[in-house]
Design a protein around this motif. Sequence first.
Motif, mmCIF file in Angstrom:
data_model
loop_
_atom_site.group_PDB
_atom_site.id
_atom_site.type_symbol
_atom_site.label_atom_id
_atom_site.label_comp_id
_atom_site.label_asym_id
_atom_site.label_seq_id
_atom_site.Cartn_x
_atom_site.Cartn_y
_atom_site.Cartn_z
ATOM 1 N N GLY A 27 0.543 3.450 9.638
ATOM 2 C CA GLY A 27 0.759 3.560 8.192
ATOM 3 C C GLY A 27 1.503 2.341 7.662
ATOM 4 N N MET A 28 2.540 1.937 8.392
ATOM 5 C CA MET A 28 3.347 0.792 7.963
ATOM 6 C C MET A 28 2.508 -0.478 7.952
ATOM 7 N N LEU A 29 1.737 -0.706 9.046
ATOM 8 C CA LEU A 29 0.923 -1.927 9.129
ATOM 9 C C LEU A 29 -0.122 -1.966 8.016
ATOM 10 N N ARG A 35 1.329 0.317 -1.781
ATOM 11 C CA ARG A 35 0.513 0.984 -0.749
ATOM 12 C C ARG A 35 1.325 2.015 0.040
ATOM 13 N N GLY A 36 2.587 2.174 -0.314
ATOM 14 C CA GLY A 36 3.362 3.245 0.307
ATOM 15 C C GLY A 36 4.364 2.804 1.355
ATOM 16 N N THR A 80 3.494 -9.930 -2.125
ATOM 17 C CA THR A 80 3.369 -9.230 -0.842
ATOM 18 C C THR A 80 4.200 -7.948 -0.848
ATOM 19 N N ALA A 81 5.429 -8.057 -1.327
ATOM 20 C CA ALA A 81 6.321 -6.903 -1.295
ATOM 21 C C ALA A 81 5.842 -5.825 -2.267
ATOM 22 N N ARG A 82 5.401 -6.265 -3.443
ATOM 23 C CA ARG A 82 4.969 -5.277 -4.445
ATOM 24 C C ARG A 82 3.738 -4.533 -3.947
#
Lengths: 601, 601
Positions: B297-299, B513-514, B506-508
Amino acid sequence: MRTSIATVSLSGPLSEKLTAVAAAGFDGVEIFENDLLTAPLSPEEVRLRCADLGLRIELYQPFRDFEAVPADRLDRNLRRAERKFDVMERLGADLLLVCSSVAPEALDDDALAAEHLRLLAERAEEHGIRIAYEALAWGRHISTYDHAWRVVEMADHPALGTCLDSFHILSRGSDPAGIAEIPGEKIFFLQLADAPLMAMDVLRWSRHHRCFPGQGGFDVAGLVSTALRAGYRGPLSLEVFNDVFRQAGAATTAVDALRSLLLLGESAGLTSPPAPSVPTGFAFAELATTDSEPLRGMLGALGFSRTGRHTSKPVELWEQGEARILLNTGSADRRSGPALAAVGVETPDPGRAVRRAEAMLAPVVPRRRAARDAPLDAVAAPDATELFFCRTDAPDQPSWTRDFAAVPGDVVPADAVPGGVRRIDHIALTQPWHQYDEAALFYTCLLGLAADDSLDLADPYGLRRSRAVATQDGGVRVVLNIAPAPGPDDHRLQHIALATDDLLTTARRARDRGAALLPIPANYYDDLYARHALDAETLAAYTELGILHDRDEKGEFLHCYTATVGRVFFELVQRVDGYQGYGARNAPVRLAAQHAHQHTG
Amino acid sequence: MRTSIATVSLSGPLSEKLTAVAAAGFDGVEIFENDLLTAPLSPEEVRLRCADLGLRIELYQPFRDFEAVPADRLDRNLRRAERKFDVMERLGADLLLVCSSVAPEALDDDALAAEHLRLLAERAEEHGIRIAYEALAWGRHISTYDHAWRVVEMADHPALGTCLDSFHILSRGSDPAGIAEIPGEKIFFLQLADAPLMAMDVLRWSRHHRCFPGQGGFDVAGLVSTALRAGYRGPLSLEVFNDVFRQAGAATTAVDALRSLLLLGESAGLTSPPAPSVPTGFAFAELATTDSEPLRGMLGALGFSRTGRHTSKPVELWEQGEARILLNTGSADRRSGPALAAVGVETPDPGRAVRRAEAMLAPVVPRRRAARDAPLDAVAAPDATELFFCRTDAPDQPSWTRDFAAVPGDVVPADAVPGGVRRIDHIALTQPWHQYDEAALFYTCLLGLAADDSLDLADPYGLRRSRAVATQDGGVRVVLNIAPAPGPDDHRLQHIALATDDLLTTARRARDRGAALLPIPANYYDDLYARHALDAETLAAYTELGILHDRDEKGEFLHCYTATVGRVFFELVQRVDGYQGYGARNAPVRLAAQHAHQHTG
C-alpha cells in the motif's frame, strides 16, 4: 526563593516535562525553543498548560546570533526577533535570553553589539518584553560575563539586562567576584549548572557533562551568594545539558533537580531546612528474601546468631558484636531473590532527620506497624532502598530492638568475640544506571555525608563507576556504583562489608563453618608477592582464603568476599592503621572472580 | 605483515579474549598484566592455550614506575622485575613493555633513568628477555617518544629498545618524522591506536576514547610507514582502550580490529588486497516482511508499480524511475516486522568487490538460488544487513533483474514521470549500540566510501549519534546512526530516502493516494518563517504536507517522511543546487514527531 528549571534539562516531549516540573514542586520554567518547535502544542496551549500547573514561564530561550552583524544582516535579524516576540506574547513569556553570537559573520565591535542590542531592546519593549544578554563561554567575540555586562551597560536601555550562567562563568575560570559590580536590577536572570572538573573543550563539556549544583566541582553557591548580594531578585533556574538526564525519566530527574536547588538555597543562606542529624553508625542492614535458608546458613557461618524475632512481622534479628542483620521474609515479593532492602543508621535526632528528609523531597515510607511497635521512620533512597533513622537502646525513647523477642533456640546477644565481626563497615549498592549522581546527592544532602571522587573500576565487561559517601569518622560508609551497561534491576549487586580486627581468623572460621568464600586466582598472589615481600606463610593463608590486600598512605586493608546469594554477598574487611579506602585496586580481580564463579558455581 | 592485539582491547575473561583473537585471524597477542592477574589460568596454561590457538605472545605489559628512583627504591623495583621475568618465562613471553614512570618519587634525571634501565636490561638478558621502553604521554618526566629514545640510546644495551605507541605520539602532537632517526632494530615494538580529534586531557582521552586505526583522526598509516622505513620489522599491534569495546562482544570486536589493521597495511603499502570497486548508485533496497500488504500500500501510494516477481523466490520487484524496491516475504522470519534486509549497489566489478570484501573479513552470505538465477554475491554488514554487488542490465553479464518476470497485473517498467521518484537518495540504518564505529569502517573499507563527521542529534529521549558514508559524487549514501540507549534489535529504525526533483508534487500525490505522511508541528513553521521569509502559499503547502527545510553553503534541502511500518519508514527528498547534507538540523523535529505519532497513531 523562587525555583525554576529549563525544559532542556529533562527528557521527553514538552508536555511531559511541564508535568514533571510541576509535580516536583518548581515555581517556574524556562521554555527551551527546540522543545516548543518540536511540540504539537500551540504557544497558547503551552501557556494554558503552565497556568493549570501553576508554573510561571520565566524565560524563553535562546535567541542566537543576533548582534554585531553587517548592516544587510541586521534587518533580517530584527525581523526574526519580531516573529519570536509574537511567539512569546502567545506564550505569555516576557523575558528573552539572547546569547552572544557564535556566527562567523559577527564583528568584533562592542559599540556595534551595544547599538544592535539597544535596537532589539527598543523593539522588545513595545511588546512588554525584556532582553537578557548572556555570554556563551564559546562566544565568537564576547565570551565572559564581564564583557557581556560592559556591552549591556554601553547599550543602556531599561529593557536590556544581563543573564548570568554559572557554567559559562566558572568553566572559563572567571572570578565571579566581579558580579558584585553589576547593579542587581540589571541581572535579569540567573542560570545555574554545576559540572565535574574536567580538562576538555568547553563546548563538549557544556553539552554533555553539566550536572545539578552539588553534583560537580564548581562553587555554585558562592556565585549565587554574590549575585544575591549584588541585588538579584529573580528565580534560581537550572539549565543542565547532560547525556544521562536526557535519557532518564523526567519525573525522577525533576525531583533530583529541585533537591539540588534546595540544598543550594540552604548553602547560600536563603532557606533554613532542619539541619542534618549526622549518623554515627549502622543500626542494621535488612535483607529481604522469600527463602531465608541460604542467608541463615551464610549468617551462621559468618558467626552471627539469631537473637530474636519481630513480635508482629516475619522478621528475624541476627547479631554479632555491634553488627545487626534483619532477615525479612514478609516483604520480598517485590524483588527477585534475596536483596538488601533497607538500612538503619544510628541517628542522634531521628525526628529532625525525617523532617530534613521530607524538606529535601525524600519520599517517606508508610509503615505498617502494630500499636505496640516502637516508632521507626524511614525514607526511600533513589534506588528504593529504605533508610531508617534509629536510636538503638537510647534511654530516652523506645528502641526498635524492643520489638524483637527471643524464642526457643535463639541466643542472648553477646559481646564481640576475638576474631569475630565487630560491626558493619560499609554497604555497597549498585544504583540504577541513570541515578548515580542523584544517589550521591541524596546521601550527602539528607545525612550530611561527604562524597569521595568517582572512580572507574575495570569489570571484564566494561567500566564500573564507583564513589563512596561517608561520615567524617567513617562510622557510616555507603559505596554507590553503577554497572557498565544498563540492565535489569535484579542484576544490581549489593553487598554488606563486615569489619573485623583479625581477618585471617574471621575468614578461616567462616570457611570452616561452611561459608563459600570467593576464590581468587593464584596469579594475583604472584603479583602481590612481587609488589610486597610477604612471608610465605601469610601468602599461603591469603591464597587459601582469597584474601586481597591494599595499601594507602595511612595503612593497609585486608578483605575477602563470600559467594553471592541472589543479588547479595558479604565482604569481610580489616582496616589497619587508619586505611580509608575500599580496596579499589583489587576491584578488577574481585569482579572477574565473581563473573568466573557465576559461570562455574 | 604480522598482526597482533593487546588483550586489554577486548571484553571478557582472558580465555575468551584469546579465542576471539585467534578466530579473527591475528598472528599474535600482547598479554595485558591485569588480564593475567584476574585469570584463573596459570601462566603455563595461558602459554599452552596460545600455542593451541596458533598465537604468539608478542609482549607482556605493562611494567610500571621502574626507572629514575632513589637508591632505596631501586632494589625493590629490581626484585619486582625479577618476579615478572619469572612469570614471563612461564608464559613464554620474551618482550616486556616498560612505560615511563608516573610515580611522584621519580627523579628528573635522564642519566639515572638510563642507568636503571640498563640494569634492568642486564637482568632481563639473563632470562632471555628484552625490554621495550615507552613514553607515556602523561609520563612524569619522560613523555615524548624522542625523549624515551634518547634515554634508551644512553643506556646502550642490546636487550633494551624502545616501544612506539601511535596514541602517545600523535595525541601530544609530536612529529613522527623523528622516528626515521631511530635505528629500526632498536624499535622493539609498535603499538597502534587511533582516536577522534578532541580537546581533552590526554589521560582521559587515552583511557576512554581510543579507537582502531581508520576510525579516528590520526594519521596512523603515516606513522607506520615511517617506522617501517626506519627498519622496524616487528608486528603491528593494536592497543585500544575504549568504553564501548570493553562492553561489546570480543569476537565481533576482534574482527573489527583486524579489519582496521588490514586497511592500515594496505594504506602503508604492506599488502595489496583487491582495490575497492566503488559503487555508482543503488541497484535496489530489499524489505523483508511476513505481511506485505502495508508495504504494498505504501509503495503504491508513493508511486511505485510492481513490475515483476522472482521466478524462484517469494520476492516482488517494485519500480519507479531508477528506484527499485524488493518485497521479500520468504526471509522475514528472523526479524520482527518489516525491516530493511538488504541493499544492492551498482558495482563496476562485482567479482573484485566480493574478493575485496572477503579479504577484509566480511562474511559472504551463502545464497540459495535456482540453477537458472543470475549469480549475485552478497556480504553481511555488521548490523546483518546484506550488501549485494550488482551490475544491473549490463550487456556483458546476466542481470539480476532477469530473475524477475511480469505476471498479470504487473506493469512494464516506465521512465520517471515528472514529479515522481527518480532514485534512491540514501538509506539510513540504526546500528547496534556497540557497532557504530565498526559500521563506518566497514563501508569505507569495503566500498571505498568516505565518512562524514559524526553528529549528535537530539531525540526527546537522548542524543542519537549519526554519520554518513558516501561516494564522492553522492551516488551511494548510507547514514549510520545509533539510538541514545541500548535497546532490542527490533526497535532499530531504518529508512529509505527517495529522491525527487519536485517534492511538493511527489508528496501531495502520495498523500492523495493515501500515504500517511508524518505530521510536523505548526511551531516549526513559525520558526521557519522567522528564519526565512517564505511566501504564504509555500509555507501553507509545507505545513500541509509536513515538509521540512534545510540550507547549507551550497543549496537547499526539502524533505518529508511517511509513517513507520514495522521498523521501516520512507523519506522523500529534494536536493536543490548541490546541497550535500541530510537535514540534520531538522532531526529533533522529526524524531519528536515520530515519538508523538507512535503514541497517538
